[in-house]
Design an enzyme around this catalytic site. Sequence first.
Site, mmCIF file in Angstrom:
data_model
loop_
_atom_site.group_PDB
_atom_site.id
_atom_site.type_symbol
_atom_site.label_atom_id
_atom_site.label_comp_id
_atom_site.label_asym_id
_atom_site.label_seq_id
_atom_site.Cartn_x
_atom_site.Cartn_y
_atom_site.Cartn_z
ATOM 1 N N CYS A 1 5.027 0.002 -12.282
ATOM 2 C CA CYS A 1 5.232 1.136 -12.784
ATOM 3 C C CYS A 1 6.483 1.097 -13.685
ATOM 4 O O CYS A 1 7.316 2.152 -13.699
ATOM 5 C CB CYS A 1 5.196 2.368 -11.944
ATOM 6 S SG CYS A 1 6.324 2.459 -10.681
ATOM 7 N N ASP B 1 5.447 -7.501 9.168
ATOM 8 C CA ASP B 1 6.527 -7.690 10.044
ATOM 9 C C ASP B 1 7.055 -9.043 10.353
ATOM 10 O O ASP B 1 8.156 -9.418 10.859
ATOM 11 C CB ASP B 1 6.613 -6.965 11.516
ATOM 12 C CG ASP B 1 5.277 -7.277 12.334
ATOM 13 O OD1 ASP B 1 4.641 -8.428 11.528
ATOM 14 O OD2 ASP B 1 4.942 -6.756 13.063
ATOM 15 N N ASP C 1 1.938 -3.256 4.471
ATOM 16 C CA ASP C 1 3.349 -2.696 3.818
ATOM 17 C C ASP C 1 4.325 -3.082 4.951
ATOM 18 O O ASP C 1 4.045 -3.183 5.873
ATOM 19 C CB ASP C 1 3.317 -0.927 3.782
ATOM 20 C CG ASP C 1 4.342 -0.664 2.666
ATOM 21 O OD1 ASP C 1 3.974 -0.751 1.626
ATOM 22 O OD2 ASP C 1 5.489 -0.521 2.923
ATOM 23 N N GLY D 1 -0.655 5.006 0.256
ATOM 24 C CA GLY D 1 -2.004 4.700 0.147
ATOM 25 C C GLY D 1 -2.486 5.334 -1.168
ATOM 26 O O GLY D 1 -3.805 5.508 -0.948
ATOM 27 N N GLY D 2 -2.058 5.717 -2.016
ATOM 28 C CA GLY D 2 -2.676 6.548 -3.171
ATOM 29 C C GLY D 2 -3.802 5.561 -3.934
ATOM 30 O O GLY D 2 -5.114 5.961 -4.095
ATOM 31 N N LYS D 3 -3.557 4.402 -4.153
ATOM 32 C CA LYS D 3 -4.364 3.379 -4.567
ATOM 33 C C LYS D 3 -5.298 2.868 -3.541
ATOM 34 O O LYS D 3 -6.480 2.456 -4.000
ATOM 35 C CB LYS D 3 -3.649 2.067 -5.512
ATOM 36 C CG LYS D 3 -2.820 2.580 -6.577
ATOM 37 C CD LYS D 3 -2.025 1.649 -7.139
ATOM 38 C CE LYS D 3 -0.845 2.161 -8.294
ATOM 39 N NZ LYS D 3 0.298 3.094 -7.864
ATOM 40 N N ALA E 1 0.999 -1.079 -0.047
ATOM 41 C CA ALA E 1 -0.116 0.066 -0.213
ATOM 42 C C ALA E 1 0.814 1.432 0.027
ATOM 43 O O ALA E 1 0.547 2.399 -0.522
ATOM 44 C CB ALA E 1 -0.978 -0.021 1.139
#
Length: 402
Positions: free
Chosen positions: A354, A283, A256, A236-238, A233
């Site tokens: 990307c 973790d 994450d 967190g844009g998506k 994540a």
Amino acid sequence: MRLHRNLCFTVIDSLHSIFNEEEFAGKVVEKALKRDKRWGARDRKFVAETIYDIVRWKRLYNEIAGTKDHYSRENLWKMFAVWAVLKGIDLPDWKYFESTPVRRIKGKFDEAQKTRVIKESIPDWMDEIAVKELGADAWSKEIAAMNQKAEVILRVNTLKIDIATLQKFLRKEEVDTEIVRDHPSALRLVERKNVFLTEAFKRGYFEVQDASSQLVAPFLQVEPGMRVVDTCAGAGGKTLHLASLMQNKGQIIAMDIYAGKLAQLKKRAKRAGVHNIDMRVIDSTKVIKKLKDSADAVLIDAPCSGIGVLKRNPDSKWKLQPEFLDNIKKTQAEILDSYSRMVKKGGKLVYATCSILPSENQNQVKNFLDTHKEFKFVQDRKVSPSKSGFDGFYMALLERIE
């Protein structure tokens, strides 16, 4: 254009931090813009755009200036002089510009157009790999597109406002925008401005997110009420886009390996009015195992080379190394194997990067499907910077067989 000493010194100091101290260009520019509160919008624009320009064209300017890839302050001024001459800016009578060979600069620029690695200002190894994977013609088009200045694209937060109302709201704040075709929640800034200072941003009406990136969340085909896992994540844009598509209903588990990034997501979610996100730091492997066979949809926005987003991260051309590419491909395969286990039967999985390199994209998906017969391929999409004008992205939709 007239050059001002304090602005030029800021540019030189910033380039020193990026080239010699290996600081990230984004952070350096952010710091540079806070250097003098008296600067107006034009001054700030000059500083930011000049820094990014010289970083983007580092190899080309270095070749023309004859500075032999050594970035002393004297050589940085020589590169700055090359930038100014090629921009058609008259050099002031400063000691840094004494004996600047204006004619020779223009001649060397013309000569540099014959060699792609110099013309497009890229490392040899990156050029070799991209040519091997994409072909010389395709790569030439893609890198030329990614050497253009990145536009500012907003994603409308449909939980709070619709696109037409946001346009009107921003216009009152002297921010003009345009609709982006085939991107239902995207607005393009007509003129670059600091939108983070607007009331619209403070109210959570939008996020800054490239148009290509905005294609990923809808590709997962989420619906309100689903249980969705965003496995990488970050800030967190998506994740926030998924929340708006789900109308704040159901559950999104944002994961994450970095707790700091999830802390940023928490702040962004509060501003955006999103309340269906559960954040978990990866973790240990237990975090993944607890969610085995439980998710309606899983998004793997995988770590990658970022070769599709050089337009907005020009310094990554110089920070990226070939061994990183080898290592990240192994990581991608491991993540796909591990995180796919969270998808329940009949559920969906999107793998996205990307990058524009097939070895990170369709080849990874093929290798995964060859060894995971419980998944089937549904569709994929490649976003080309040269064709779209936006960042390069790849996304593949897979489904776990009932």
